[in-house]
Design an enzyme around this catalytic site. Structure first.
Site, short mmCIF file in Angstrom:
data_model
loop_
_atom_site.label_atom_id
_atom_site.label_comp_id
_atom_site.label_asym_id
_atom_site.label_seq_id
_atom_site.Cartn_x
_atom_site.Cartn_y
_atom_site.Cartn_z
CB SER A 54 -28.88 2.40 80.16
OG SER A 54 -30.12 3.08 79.82
CE LYS A 105 -16.47 7.07 96.80
NZ LYS A 105 -15.73 6.77 97.94
CE LYS A 152 -22.32 4.45 101.95
NZ LYS A 152 -21.86 5.62 103.01
CE LYS A 212 -17.70 0.09 101.78
NZ LYS A 212 -16.79 1.36 101.29
CG ASP A 227 -18.12 -1.03 81.21
OD1 ASP A 227 -19.09 -1.52 81.87
OD2 ASP A 227 -17.76 0.24 81.32
CB CYS A 260 -40.08 -3.06 56.15
SG CYS A 260 -41.76 -3.36 56.27
CG LEU A 261 -39.97 2.98 54.31
CD1 LEU A 261 -41.24 3.47 53.66
CD2 LEU A 261 -39.82 4.35 55.37
N GLY A 262 -37.73 -0.15 52.87
CA GLY A 262 -36.61 -0.21 52.25
C GLY A 262 -36.97 -0.68 51.17
CG HIS A 308 -38.76 -6.08 59.60
ND1 HIS A 308 -38.03 -4.99 59.83
CD2 HIS A 308 -40.29 -5.69 59.28
CE1 HIS A 308 -39.27 -3.99 59.55
NE2 HIS A 308 -40.14 -4.42 59.13
CD GLU A 356 -34.69 -6.14 60.69
OE1 GLU A 356 -34.90 -6.57 59.67
OE2 GLU A 356 -35.69 -5.30 61.00
#
Ligand code: GLN
Length: 534
Positions: free
Chosen positions: A14, A187, A189, A223, A240, A379-381, A505, A507
């Site tokens: 992730s 870190k 390492k 390093k 981030d 779809c199912l919607g 779909h 989307e």
């Protein structure tokens, strides 16, 4: 000849390898290179189509009808590249091909082994995205360095680089620098160790991309460079981002990540223009408007299950200069707590399977229909919109989909004709792009601005044509069908600001700079309603 960038991941999963790969592809594409992408997944399912969204998140469907990993959604949304069945290989698919060939006598006399047979099959997979019209293929290796199951993929990549040479294939390793708050230190390492794991199997990363919460100091860079065996200028910081994943390419471009990669591959580097992208990101950061959408689904415990939907909503937000707060509402909880929808400006009913949560979805649809809250059903919607209308307006009391109730006396949604003889589950739904013809006198037609559209499908059930007449004379109109008029693809309610259902779909086709018309229209309708209530 196509050159290759293999992207591996270290320390934890992730890390956003998909977003990093997609960002690099975008930058390279904008520098004038023709880019293809591929994701390798170590699991043994032949594709993710049979997996629960809780296991895997969304299943992304390509135009050619392949059920694939959700990272391909990032690839398409960031770059506009169209993925194909060659863009995603799993261990299951590779092993299946080898075992099938063995049964056909394709290896007669040989002992079939991981090396060379599986690794050769993987190398063929790498080549399947190459071609005279592709300058660079970015291959994202799923899993984390050190996983037993991704070893054949890594070994194949090692051999491949050995065969084509270092000017034609490079390794980019994405790793994590944990920040220890108590010590106030980043870190290095774990990253050193994950590079060590790769070196043990003969892979020497050329570039290190470091995910981090805080910025990396010059001495930490030195390093990392020294112990991970890469020049310091090839240690890239991927910090981030605060607002949107679409900031990532801008951050990577600042460090010339793409330019450095092109230098390693000895490829010419055109000029990079990102001003339009910057503007889109600025809209995400400080938009004029805001509104709230409820996505009433049943996998809300796993936000990845609705990845493309949530991204499409954000694209529509950008197109409407609007920050859209997305509330994932668990349909089952909504049944007992209808107040969960009290403060939302619009509702989306996503696709799904099985009966859990259906009453909650029907309740949300009834409310949207009666209170004129903008609603998009996917779809199912769409199937639930048809069921709700049949029950509450047409007064077919037990109207249902035969998926939920095979014994209903009013099967308004039934199994598609082609599906009736199919029992195998993998890759057997109605999948991929199909044309749809829109009715001219509909909001839908206005939104798309054309008569014929192409959209991607993933379903087994459909509107039952026996009920066409009942709906034609009602307010819930059929506004989109297959060109031969045999399949109902879209419905739309009259005298409502936005109550649209689609069997496909949308989307899967929305882009950051080109929001999908249905999502864009939904958010526009929500803002209009909000204004009129203000
Ligand atoms: N379960 C429904 C069908 O198979 C809807 C599928 C979906 O929403 N993707 O038709």
């Amino acid at each position: 000849m196509t050159k290759y960038i293999f992207m591996t991941g270290g320390v934890v999963s992730s890390l956003g390898k998909g977003i990093t790969a997609a960002s690099l592809a975008l930058l390279l594409k904008r520098r004038g290179l023709r880019v293809a992408m591929q994701k390798l997944d170590p699991y043994f399912n032949v594709d993710p189509g049979t997996m629960s969204p809780y296991q895997h998140g969304e299943v992304f469907v390509t135009a050619d009808g392949t059920e694939t990993d959700l990272d391909l959604g990032h690839y398409e949304r960031f770059t506009g590249i169209r993925c194909t069945r060659n863009s995603n290989y799993t261990s299951g698919r590779i092993y299946k091909a080898v075992i099938e060939r063995e049964r056909q006598g394709g290896y007669l006399g040989a002992t079939v082994q991981v090396i060379p047979h599986i690794t050769n099959e993987i190398k063929e997979a790498f080549k399947s995205v190459a071609g005279p019209d592709i300058d660079i293929a970015i291959i994202e290796v799923g899993g984390t360095a050190g996983d037993i199951e991704s070893l054949p993929f890594l070994e194949a990549a090692r051999q491949f680089r050995h065969e084509v040479g270092q000017l034609n294939a490079i390794f980019v390793h994405l790793t994590l620098l944990p920040y220890l708050r108590a010590a106030g230190e980043l870190k290095t390492k774990p990253s050193q160790q994950s590079v060590g794991i790769l070196r043990n199997i003969g892979i020497f990363p050329d570039v290190l991309v470091c995910r981090t919460e805080v910025s990396i100091s010059e001495s930490e860079m030195q390093k990392l460079a020294l112990f991970c065996n890469v020049p310091v200028e090839l240690v890239i910081e991927e910090r981030d981002v605060s607002h949107s994943i679409y900031e990532v390419p801008l951050e990577l471009a600042k460090q010339n990540f793409d330019k450095k990669v092109l230098n390693l591959l000895h490829l010419p580097c055109g000029k990079l223009e990102m001003e339009d992208w910057r503007k889109l990101v600025d809209t995400v950061i400080s938009p004029k408007n805001n509104c709230t959408i409820a996505v009433v689904g049943k996998y809300t415990g796993c936000p990845d299950a609705y990845k493309s939907i949530v991204e499409s909503i954000h694209h529509a937000g950008i197109a409407n200069d609007c920050r859209v707060k997305v509330e994932l509402v668990e349909a089952e909880l909504l049944e007992k707590a209808p107040e969960m929808l009290d403060n939302v400006d619009c509702i989306l009913i996503p696709g799904g399977f099985g009966h859990r949560g259906i009453p909650g979805k029907l309740q949300a649809i009834k409310r949207a229909r009666e209170q004129k809250i903008p609603l998009l059903g996917i779809c199912l919607g769409l199937q639930c919109m048809v069921i709700e209308y049949a029950r509450n307006v047409l007064k077919f009391e037990d109207a249902d989909s035969v998926e939920m109730n095979p014994d209903t006396t009013h099967p308004v949604v039934h199994l598609m004709h082609d599906q009736r003889t199919i029992s195998a589950k993998g890759g057997t739904m109605r999948l991929g792009s199909y044309p749809c013809r829109l009715s001219k006198d509909s909001i839908t037609h206005q939104l798309y601005g054309k008569d014929d559209i192409l959209e991607r499908h993933r379903h087994r059930y459909e509107f039952n044509n026996l009920y066409r007449e009942d709906f034609a004379t009602s307010d819930l109109k059929i506004v989109g069908t297959s060109p031969d008029d045999l399949l109902v693809e879209m419905v739309e309610l009259q005298n409502h600001p936005f109550f649209i259902g689609c069997q496909f779909h949308p989307e899967f086709q929305s882009q950051i700079a080109e929001a999908h018309p249905l999502f864009k229209g939904l958010i526009a309708a929500a803002l209009k309603q909000k204004e009129s209530h203000a």
